[in-house]
Design a protein around this motif. Structure first.
Motif, PDB file in Angstrom:
ATOM      1  N   SER A 127     -17.028  72.887  20.056  1.00 26.97           N
ATOM      2  CA  SER A 127     -16.048  73.314  21.058  1.00 26.97           C
ATOM      3  C   SER A 127     -15.260  74.555  20.661  1.00 26.97           C
ATOM      4  CB  SER A 127     -15.072  72.163  21.341  1.00 26.97           C
ATOM      5  OG  SER A 127     -14.387  71.781  20.152  1.00 26.97           O
ATOM      6  N   HIS A 128     -15.179  74.861  19.351  1.00 28.64           N
ATOM      7  CA  HIS A 128     -14.352  75.991  18.920  1.00 28.64           C
ATOM      8  C   HIS A 128     -15.073  76.843  17.877  1.00 28.64           C
ATOM      9  CE1 HIS A 128     -11.366  73.306  20.717  1.00 28.64           C
ATOM     10  NE2 HIS A 128     -10.542  74.328  20.774  1.00 28.64           N
ATOM     11  N   ASP A 129     -16.368  76.965  17.979  1.00 31.41           N
ATOM     12  CA  ASP A 129     -17.133  77.727  17.003  1.00 31.41           C
ATOM     13  C   ASP A 129     -17.781  78.928  17.692  1.00 31.41           C
ATOM     14  OD1 ASP A 129     -18.897  78.735  15.059  1.00 31.41           O
ATOM     15  OD2 ASP A 129     -19.183  76.741  14.190  1.00 31.41           O
ATOM     16  N   PRO A 130     -17.291  80.154  17.420  1.00 32.01           N
ATOM     17  CA  PRO A 130     -17.849  81.331  18.096  1.00 32.01           C
ATOM     18  C   PRO A 130     -19.295  81.619  17.710  1.00 32.01           C
ATOM     19  CG  PRO A 130     -16.307  81.991  16.372  1.00 32.01           C
ATOM     20  CD  PRO A 130     -16.178  80.515  16.524  1.00 32.01           C
ATOM     21  N   GLN A 131     -19.767  81.002  16.609  1.00 32.19           N
ATOM     22  CA  GLN A 131     -21.141  81.222  16.170  1.00 32.19           C
ATOM     23  C   GLN A 131     -22.122  80.239  16.816  1.00 32.19           C
ATOM     24  OE1 GLN A 131     -21.667  83.916  14.288  1.00 32.19           O
ATOM     25  NE2 GLN A 131     -19.452  84.244  14.370  1.00 32.19           N
ATOM     26  N   ALA A 132     -21.642  79.331  17.620  1.00 34.17           N
ATOM     27  CA  ALA A 132     -22.513  78.316  18.218  1.00 34.17           C
ATOM     28  C   ALA A 132     -23.504  78.942  19.180  1.00 34.17           C
ATOM     29  CB  ALA A 132     -21.675  77.271  18.953  1.00 34.17           C
ATOM     30  N   GLU A 133     -24.686  78.351  19.246  1.00 35.53           N
ATOM     31  CA  GLU A 133     -25.679  78.781  20.219  1.00 35.53           C
ATOM     32  C   GLU A 133     -25.166  78.496  21.632  1.00 35.53           C
ATOM     33  OE1 GLU A 133     -28.461  80.363  19.568  1.00 35.53           O
ATOM     34  OE2 GLU A 133     -28.133  80.292  17.393  1.00 35.53           O
TER      35      GLU A 133
END
Length: 238
Positions: free
Chosen positions: A174-180
């Motif tokens: 929910s708060h990871d800018p690196q997430a796909e």
């Protein structure tokens, strides 16, 4: 709770898999704990003898009788903070009798399991139950966290996914800018994007996650009898 109802369990392993205040405890009860996946067990540490807290084992029954608990230290949680930061291998905890939570596995439909935080524990136990007696059903397990490092049980989950071709593991960050792109968002949002009409849906996580889950699932077209959320556990008496 009387002495006849609880039993000692030795802490044989205490792991801190991430920096998020979560511990994985492996316990060996004095006698086999007669529990089913999805149930919860009252737990007490002699450090706080008048306080019991409920935890769901993260495993189905094992040949060696050990039980794995996932514990997050909450700010005002005397017991949880003690279990995470103070308890060490060799100590004894007390376990009470297991109780159903509403997460019992039934039927033969495919499963959509949606976990937030340490709510992963009972859902992982359901995965192990399917693995112990495969019946052709397929399982999608969506594991929610704020950021990738908070996916504290990722090694065990990767092992399970590699071992079983019927299991699909999906991260929801929910708060990871690196997430796909397909992994961005809260666990229930990511899960609904992958839902199929024939699935039973199980959701377990913190209170804020559970609060609106049933309404969201109903609004998404999930039949009420295919929605499984944990019951609120009664307070055990110390």
């Amino acid at each position: 709770m009387s002495h006849r109802e609880w039993q000692p369990a030795e802490v044989v392993r205490h792991e801190l898999p991430c920096d998020e205040g979560i511990a994985i405890l492996t316990l060996r009860p004095t006698r086999p704990l007669d529990h089913r996946p999805g149930q919860a067990v009252p737990v007490r540490t002699p450090r706080h003898p008048d306080r019991w807290r409920w935890y769901s084992p993260a495993n189905a029954a094992r040949p060696d009788g050990t039980v794995e608990l996932h514990v997050r230290a909450v700010p005002a949680g005397t017991v949880s903070r003690s279990l995470v930061h103070e308890v060490r291998p060799g100590e004894l905890l007390h376990l009470g009798p297991p109780t159903d939570t509403g997460l019992r596995l039934g039927g033969g439909r495919d499963l959509l399991l949606v976990a937030g935080g340490t709510g992963l524990a009972p859902l992982r136990a359901l995965v192990e139950q399917v693995a112990a007696a495969p019946d052709g059903r397929r399982v999608t397990l969506v594991v929610g966290a704020r950021t990738f490092p908070e996916l504290y049980d990722s090694i065990t989950l990767d092992v399970l996914q590699c071992a079983y071709d019927w299991l699909r593991l999906v991260s929801a960050l929910s708060h990871d800018p690196q997430a796909e792109p397909g992994e961005r968002g809260d666990a229930l949002t990511v899960a609904l994007d992958r839902r199929r009409p024939d699935q039973e849906v199980y959701v377990c996580g913190p209170p804020a996650m559970l609060a609106g889950s049933r309404l969201r699932l109903l609004a998404a077209g999930v039949p009420a009898d295919r929605i499984h959320l944990p019951h609120r556990m009664p307070t055990p008496h110390g």
